[in-house]
Enzyme design. Structure first.
Site, mmCIF file in Angstrom:
data_model
loop_
_atom_site.group_PDB
_atom_site.id
_atom_site.type_symbol
_atom_site.label_atom_id
_atom_site.label_comp_id
_atom_site.label_asym_id
_atom_site.label_seq_id
_atom_site.Cartn_x
_atom_site.Cartn_y
_atom_site.Cartn_z
ATOM 1 N N GLU A 1 0.825 -1.206 0.000
ATOM 2 C CA GLU A 1 0.000 0.000 0.000
ATOM 3 C C GLU A 1 0.864 1.262 0.000
ATOM 4 O O GLU A 1 0.569 2.232 -0.707
ATOM 5 C CB GLU A 1 -0.915 0.018 1.230
ATOM 6 C CG GLU A 1 -1.790 -1.203 1.364
ATOM 7 C CD GLU A 1 -1.199 -2.263 2.259
ATOM 8 O OE1 GLU A 1 -1.924 -2.764 3.127
ATOM 9 O OE2 GLU A 1 0.003 -2.592 2.091
ATOM 10 N N SER B 1 21.682 -42.716 -7.273
ATOM 11 C CA SER B 1 20.413 -42.049 -7.575
ATOM 12 C C SER B 1 20.558 -40.842 -8.498
ATOM 13 O O SER B 1 19.542 -40.266 -8.901
ATOM 14 C CB SER B 1 19.750 -41.589 -6.267
ATOM 15 O OG SER B 1 20.571 -40.640 -5.597
ATOM 16 N N CYS C 1 -2.482 -3.395 7.411
ATOM 17 C CA CYS C 1 -2.154 -3.645 8.816
ATOM 18 C C CYS C 1 -2.460 -2.418 9.660
ATOM 19 O O CYS C 1 -2.504 -1.287 9.171
ATOM 20 C CB CYS C 1 -0.693 -4.054 8.959
ATOM 21 S SG CYS C 1 0.490 -2.770 8.480
ATOM 22 N N LEU D 1 12.114 -40.567 6.580
ATOM 23 C CA LEU D 1 11.733 -39.226 7.029
ATOM 24 C C LEU D 1 10.491 -38.747 6.292
ATOM 25 O O LEU D 1 9.625 -38.073 6.879
ATOM 26 C CB LEU D 1 12.900 -38.261 6.824
ATOM 27 C CG LEU D 1 12.688 -36.816 7.290
ATOM 28 C CD1 LEU D 1 12.207 -36.762 8.724
ATOM 29 C CD2 LEU D 1 13.979 -36.015 7.114
ATOM 30 N N ALA D 2 10.352 -39.076 5.010
ATOM 31 C CA ALA D 2 9.169 -38.673 4.250
ATOM 32 C C ALA D 2 7.910 -39.284 4.848
ATOM 33 O O ALA D 2 6.881 -38.598 4.996
ATOM 34 C CB ALA D 2 9.324 -39.095 2.792
ATOM 35 N N TRP E 1 21.631 -39.217 -12.081
ATOM 36 C CA TRP E 1 20.388 -38.477 -11.944
ATOM 37 C C TRP E 1 19.262 -39.297 -12.538
ATOM 38 O O TRP E 1 19.344 -39.727 -13.690
ATOM 39 C CB TRP E 1 20.490 -37.147 -12.675
ATOM 40 C CG TRP E 1 21.544 -36.252 -12.122
ATOM 41 C CD1 TRP E 1 22.779 -36.042 -12.590
ATOM 42 C CD2 TRP E 1 21.407 -35.393 -10.990
ATOM 43 N NE1 TRP E 1 23.448 -35.117 -11.837
ATOM 44 C CE2 TRP E 1 22.609 -34.702 -10.837
ATOM 45 C CE3 TRP E 1 20.376 -35.152 -10.083
ATOM 46 C CZ2 TRP E 1 22.811 -33.778 -9.809
ATOM 47 C CZ3 TRP E 1 20.583 -34.233 -9.067
ATOM 48 C CH2 TRP E 1 21.788 -33.561 -8.939
ATOM 49 N N ARG F 1 12.515 -24.711 -5.097
ATOM 50 C CA ARG F 1 13.261 -24.326 -3.886
ATOM 51 C C ARG F 1 13.222 -22.813 -3.685
ATOM 52 O O ARG F 1 13.134 -22.337 -2.543
ATOM 53 C CB ARG F 1 14.715 -24.789 -3.995
ATOM 54 C CG ARG F 1 14.909 -26.291 -3.885
ATOM 55 C CD ARG F 1 16.352 -26.659 -4.153
ATOM 56 N NE ARG F 1 16.572 -28.107 -4.147
ATOM 57 C CZ ARG F 1 17.655 -28.692 -4.617
ATOM 58 N NH1 ARG F 1 18.653 -27.954 -5.119
ATOM 59 N NH2 ARG F 1 17.770 -30.008 -4.584
ATOM 60 N N ALA G 1 11.842 -37.655 -6.960
ATOM 61 C CA ALA G 1 11.993 -38.071 -8.354
ATOM 62 C C ALA G 1 12.164 -39.579 -8.361
ATOM 63 O O ALA G 1 12.926 -40.124 -7.557
ATOM 64 C CB ALA G 1 13.203 -37.397 -9.002
#
Length: 365
Positions: free
Chosen positions: A57, A173, A80, A298-299, A175, A189, A159
């Site tokens: 603003e 892994s 605000c 962890l996922a 690519w 990211r 992936a």
């Protein structure tokens, strides 16, 4: 607000302006604004570019100058009404002589929560609410999620090959995905405040985890490791590309803590070294959106603990095979197919040779 609303055209432009700063305003929301003079001519535009800098603003009003008097402010979020890093926007609007304010949505932040609207109406301004509110809420979903839950919105990305492998049986892994997909990940990211991996990913891949310069500063790199069983030399310990936060549990030996202290890596000790506790800690640091680029264990834990709201899977047109080969998720504890996790808002697209599949995580059916 109906599709025939005369303010939709201008609000659509304000939303475009707000989106220009995606990934750079946390902990603040994305906000865009424009000023029309008393005759309805566009005389000022602005957007909130970065936390601590002028709000949308203020930028639009400064550009409009005296032409703002008697005019209309179109803004994607309620101005605000409190002092933070910058003065209250509601006071700047009143001082500029604006006659009307058109809003997409109220600000759910408890420090505002309708107070800005009340201040404007008490000052004699006409306030129109709800113009393209659904679009505004979608744009600021990460901010709204953090305010409502105390956690950042989480995206889980992986992936994999067409047969569901994220690595060969020997652990190789890189690519699986092609250049187009990797470029897309760098842009993803750049939209996030932090990128999270576990110790296994650091040991196996030695990742860099940056946007490759698509965001300044780079997102915070976060390593979650209960015992700090990590290599002494890794790209993540170099602070030049980006900052790294090393998160561990109480069981981490003191000698390992001391080693990373000597390297200058910031450490955070959690009583419960779990995704949920980490999410709360990152929200307190002002993270609105985080990216989980972690291994299967962890996922799965991040999913179970409600830390993942969106999924992005890159599927490469290749077959890797191998019964012990790694898959994206560890055991979710399911015994029946109908208990599988539900996903919605599915969308697909192509990243060069690779298929991108995205969806919202609803949870177990």
């Amino acid at each position: 607000m109906s599709p025939g609303c005369p303010w939709r055209r201008w609000m659509a432009r304000a939303l475009q302006l707000a989106a220009l700063a995606e990934g750079r305003t946390s902990p603040n929301p994305l906000v865009g604004a424009l000023v029309l003079d008393a005759d309805g001519t566009l005389v000022g535009e602005g957007f909130h570019a970065r936390a601590g800098e002028a709000h949308a603003e203020v930028g639009a009003l400064a550009q409009a100058g005296e032409r703002a008097r008697g005019g209309t402010l179109v803004v994607t979020l309620e101005p605000c009404c409190h002092h933070g890093r910058t003065p209250p926007c509601s006071e700047a609007v009143l001082a500029a002589g604006i006659a009307r304010v058109v809003l997409a949505m109220a600000d759910p932040n408890p420090r505002v929560a309708g107070g800005g609207i009340t201040r404007l109406r008490d000052g004699g301004l006409e306030v129109i609410e709800g113009v393209m509110e659904a679009e505004a809420r979608r744009l600021n979903r990460p901010f709204l999620h953090r305010i409502a839950t105390g956690r950042p919105l989480g995206i889980l990305k992986w992936a994999m090959s067409l047969d569901g492998r994220t690595a060969l049986p020997n652990g190789v892994s890189q690519w699986i995905s092609g250049p187009g997909a990797r470029d897309w990940v760098h842009h993803l990211r750049a939209r996030c405040d932090a990128v999270i991996v576990g110790g296994g990913t650091v040991r196996a891949d030695d990742p860099l985890l940056t946007s490759r310069g698509r965001r300044t500063p780079e997102p915070l790199r976060v390593v979650l490791s209960r015992g700090l069983d990590l290599p002494a030399a890794a790209q993540l310990w170099d602070p030049a590309p980006a900052a790294t936060l090393l998160v561990h549990g109480p069981e981490a030996p003191q000698d390992r803590r001391d080693r990373f202290d000597r390297l200058g890596v910031e450490r955070l000790a959690l009583e419960a070294c779990e995704p949920a506790a980490l999410a709360i800690a990152l929200a307190r640091r002002g993270c609105n959106r985080v990216l989980w680029e972690c291994g299967p264990v962890l996922a799965a834990a991040a999913l179970h603990q409600g830390c993942v709201q969106q999924l992005a899977a890159v599927i490469a047109p290749t077959l890797l095979g191998g019964l012990p080969a790694r898959t994206p998720l560890a055991d979710l504890g399911l015994e029946n197919l109908e208990d599988g996790w539900a996903l919605s808002e599915a969308a697909t697209g192509w990243l060069g040779r690779d298929l991108l599949w995205q969806g919202a995580v609803v949870g177990p059916t």
